[in-house]
Design an enzyme around this catalytic site. Structure first.
Site, PDB file in Angstrom:
ATOM      1  N   ARG A 126      61.146 -79.464 165.085  1.00  0.00           N
ATOM      2  CA  ARG A 126      62.225 -78.633 165.218  1.00  0.00           C
ATOM      3  C   ARG A 126      62.714 -78.372 166.670  1.00  0.00           C
ATOM      4  O   ARG A 126      64.041 -78.492 166.726  1.00  0.00           O
ATOM      5  CB  ARG A 126      62.151 -77.277 164.296  1.00  0.00           C
ATOM      6  CG  ARG A 126      61.946 -77.560 162.822  1.00  0.00           C
ATOM      7  CD  ARG A 126      62.748 -78.567 162.195  1.00  0.00           C
ATOM      8  NE  ARG A 126      62.440 -78.822 160.703  1.00  0.00           N
ATOM      9  CZ  ARG A 126      62.277 -79.916 160.273  1.00  0.00           C
ATOM     10  NH1 ARG A 126      62.029 -81.075 161.266  1.00  0.00           N
ATOM     11  NH2 ARG A 126      62.083 -80.270 159.056  1.00  0.00           N
ATOM     12  N   ASP A 181      71.565 -81.792 150.510  1.00  0.00           N
ATOM     13  CA  ASP A 181      71.800 -80.630 151.120  1.00  0.00           C
ATOM     14  C   ASP A 181      72.892 -80.538 152.029  1.00  0.00           C
ATOM     15  O   ASP A 181      73.770 -80.002 152.314  1.00  0.00           O
ATOM     16  CB  ASP A 181      70.625 -79.651 151.647  1.00  0.00           C
ATOM     17  CG  ASP A 181      69.793 -79.431 150.352  1.00  0.00           C
ATOM     18  OD1 ASP A 181      70.179 -78.956 149.451  1.00  0.00           O
ATOM     19  OD2 ASP A 181      68.427 -78.934 150.764  1.00  0.00           O
ATOM     20  N   SER A 200      59.894 -80.847 147.668  1.00  0.00           N
ATOM     21  CA  SER A 200      60.660 -80.934 149.083  1.00  0.00           C
ATOM     22  C   SER A 200      59.851 -81.415 150.039  1.00  0.00           C
ATOM     23  O   SER A 200      58.641 -81.069 150.122  1.00  0.00           O
ATOM     24  CB  SER A 200      61.099 -79.289 149.014  1.00  0.00           C
ATOM     25  OG  SER A 200      61.382 -79.469 150.576  1.00  0.00           O
ATOM     26  N   ASP A 255      61.404 -73.044 159.227  1.00  0.00           N
ATOM     27  CA  ASP A 255      62.134 -74.026 160.006  1.00  0.00           C
ATOM     28  C   ASP A 255      63.452 -73.309 160.503  1.00  0.00           C
ATOM     29  O   ASP A 255      63.809 -73.514 161.592  1.00  0.00           O
ATOM     30  CB  ASP A 255      62.349 -75.301 159.128  1.00  0.00           C
ATOM     31  CG  ASP A 255      61.451 -76.149 158.973  1.00  0.00           C
ATOM     32  OD1 ASP A 255      60.383 -75.957 160.013  1.00  0.00           O
ATOM     33  OD2 ASP A 255      61.272 -76.787 158.053  1.00  0.00           O
TER      34      ASP A 255
HETATM   35  N1  ARG Z   1      55.141 -75.381 155.894  1.00  0.00           N
HETATM   36  C1  ARG Z   1      55.350 -76.570 156.892  1.00  0.00           C
HETATM   37  C2  ARG Z   1      55.859 -75.680 157.997  1.00  0.00           C
HETATM   38  O1  ARG Z   1      56.251 -74.612 157.917  1.00  0.00           O
HETATM   39  C3  ARG Z   1      56.421 -77.390 156.401  1.00  0.00           C
HETATM   40  C4  ARG Z   1      57.725 -76.949 155.916  1.00  0.00           C
HETATM   41  C5  ARG Z   1      58.767 -77.855 155.634  1.00  0.00           C
HETATM   42  N2  ARG Z   1      58.494 -78.521 154.363  1.00  0.00           N
HETATM   43  C6  ARG Z   1      59.071 -79.282 153.577  1.00  0.00           C
HETATM   44  N3  ARG Z   1      58.634 -79.690 152.491  1.00  0.00           N
HETATM   45  N4  ARG Z   1      60.446 -79.185 153.686  1.00  0.00           N
HETATM   46  O2  ARG Z   1      55.806 -76.288 159.225  1.00  0.00           O
END
Ligand code: ARG
Length: 405
Positions: free
Chosen positions: A96, A16, A177, A125
């Site tokens: 983040r 990505d 993912s 995110d």
């Molecule tokens: N659901 C989790 C959150 O919102 C993780 C999101 C990212 N997960 C991922 N497999 N890229 O914090």
């Protein structure tokens, strides 16, 4: 919008963000600089600068922010007891704002007009990146190519990369993912999208299944000072090493697997699995010490704070004034959260089997049923009389009122 000449891209080196790098250069005819934070994601980051440059970055930053991540993000969340919807220790969510801090710092240093991230328009995110960026640097432009471009699948991205000579390793498609850092792994997509289906063994990255875990229990002792873990089995360790060690031992014992359907901020329910051995062990141990050392009212009230705190972090509001105010409350409660907790790990379970502290409020002479007892049992009679007075009065009056009707 003035012309964008320089963009700082949050870069992982995967498909990505490699495609995004190229896309941004094409679309804006701008210089793209990459930023990668080492958060303990378990990948080697030594080749990432070179890879970014081969993909067209004019400069590549890689920063080791593990200490800062532990001290300023993970530990405050641990002290707060922050678990989203009672279970998720927030590994992805906590990282983040720190990545954004790095992006903003590099943007200032490089005189960039914009920062960019690779999040989709359906997740949490994007919200965390953008709210953090707004709080830190309201004038920066934020670009989110994945929300706009027409590449709709991994296959299309690979084709786009091949057509444009973007160097990507054509690995076998990963069915999930995955986002990983030292506080945990978040896994979604693939067969996990069916909430009825048990996660297949290959979905898990850092934990063995409880069935495969050793038949003998692992015992450990964790020492806390002011709510923060400082020693493991009597040995002082820097935060990220202590957490890594707990991930290893917990993972071997199948501890820290979480399978849940959660409520995203954007209104979607999603099935996600997490692996967070260290977080699971530390939350259990920390909470146990609070039970030993905090007075009842503070302990009970703190559960309200814990869930609000977790919501704020989950919803991208790390940099809100409320989170900072809650931290002050939490820190006040942590003054006496020092001591030791003994933990037993066995086939997927993490049990507290002992606790001890110089600030313990446990008074053996009050609790005991032996002759050491100093509790005045006669005093309970009057106490119960008054405590039960309203109930007794109500029952008596209602009875006579009913008889009158
Ligand atoms: N659901 C989790 C959150 O919102 C993780 C999101 C990212 N997960 C991922 N497999 N890229 O914090």
């Amino acid at each position: 919008m003035g012309k964008i000449k320089k963009i700082i891209l949050a870069y992982s080196g995967g498909l990505d963000t490699s495609v995004i790098l190229f896309y941004l250069k094409e679309k804006y005819k701008a210089e793209v600089i990459t930023y990668t934070a080492n958060l303990g994601q378990g990948e080697r980051l030594d080749s990432i600068k070179e890879k970014a440059k081969r993909t067209g970055a004019s400069r590549a930053y890689v920063e080791d922010v593990r200490e800062e991540f532990c001290n300023d993000y993970v530990f405050p969340a641990l002290k707060a007891g922050a678990l989203y919807e009672e279970r998720y220790p927030l590994a992805t969510a906590l990282a983040r704002p720190l990545i954004t801090k790095g992006l903003v710092r590099v943007a200032k240093k490089e005189g960039a007009e914009a920062i960019a991230h690779g999040c989709t328009g359906k997740g949490n995110d994007q919200v965390r990146f953008e709210l953090s960026a707004k709080a830190l640097s309201p004038e920066l432009i934020i670009l989110a190519p994945v929300r706009e471009w027409k590449l709709r699948s991994r296959e299309e991205e690979v084709r786009y990369a091949q057509k444009n000579n973007i160097p990507v390793e054509i690995t076998k498609e990963k069915p999930y993912s995955i986002d990983r850092n030292l506080w945990g792994v978040s896994i979604e997509c693939g067969t996990l999208e069916d909430p009825w289906r048990e996660p297949p063994p290959d979905a898990y990255q850092i934990t063995s299944s409880p069935e495969d875990a050793p038949d003998k229990a692992t015992y450990m002792e964790i020492e806390f000072r002011d709510g923060v873990p400082v020693k493991l089995n009597g040995r002082a360790l820097p935060p990220h090493l202590l957490i890594e060690e707990l991930n290893k031992r917990g993972g071997e014992n199948g501890v820290g697997r979480i399978d849940m359907v959660e409520n995203r901020l954007v209104g979607i329910k999603s099935r996600e699995i997490y692996e967070a051995p260290a977080a699971t062990i530390l939350h259990a141990a920390h909470h146990e010490l609070e039970k030993l050392n905090l007075d009842k009212d503070t302990l009970h009230f703190k559960t309200v704070i814990s869930s609000r705190y977790a919501e704020l972090v989950y919803n991208g509001l790390w940099l809100s004034p409320l989170r900072q105010a809650l931290d002050s409350f939490v820190d006040e409660t942590q003054k006496f959260i020092s001591g030791r907790v003994r933990i037993r790990l066995y086939k997927g379970t993490c049990q507290v089997v002992g606790r001890e502290s110089p600030y313990s409020l446990y008074e053996k002479r009050l609790a005991t049923y032996t002759e050491e007892d100093i509790f005045d049992q006669k005093a309970s009679k009057g106490f119960i009389e008054i405590w039960g007075l309203p109930l007794k009065t109500l029952a008596r009056l209602r009875k006579s009122q009913k008889e009158e009707r």
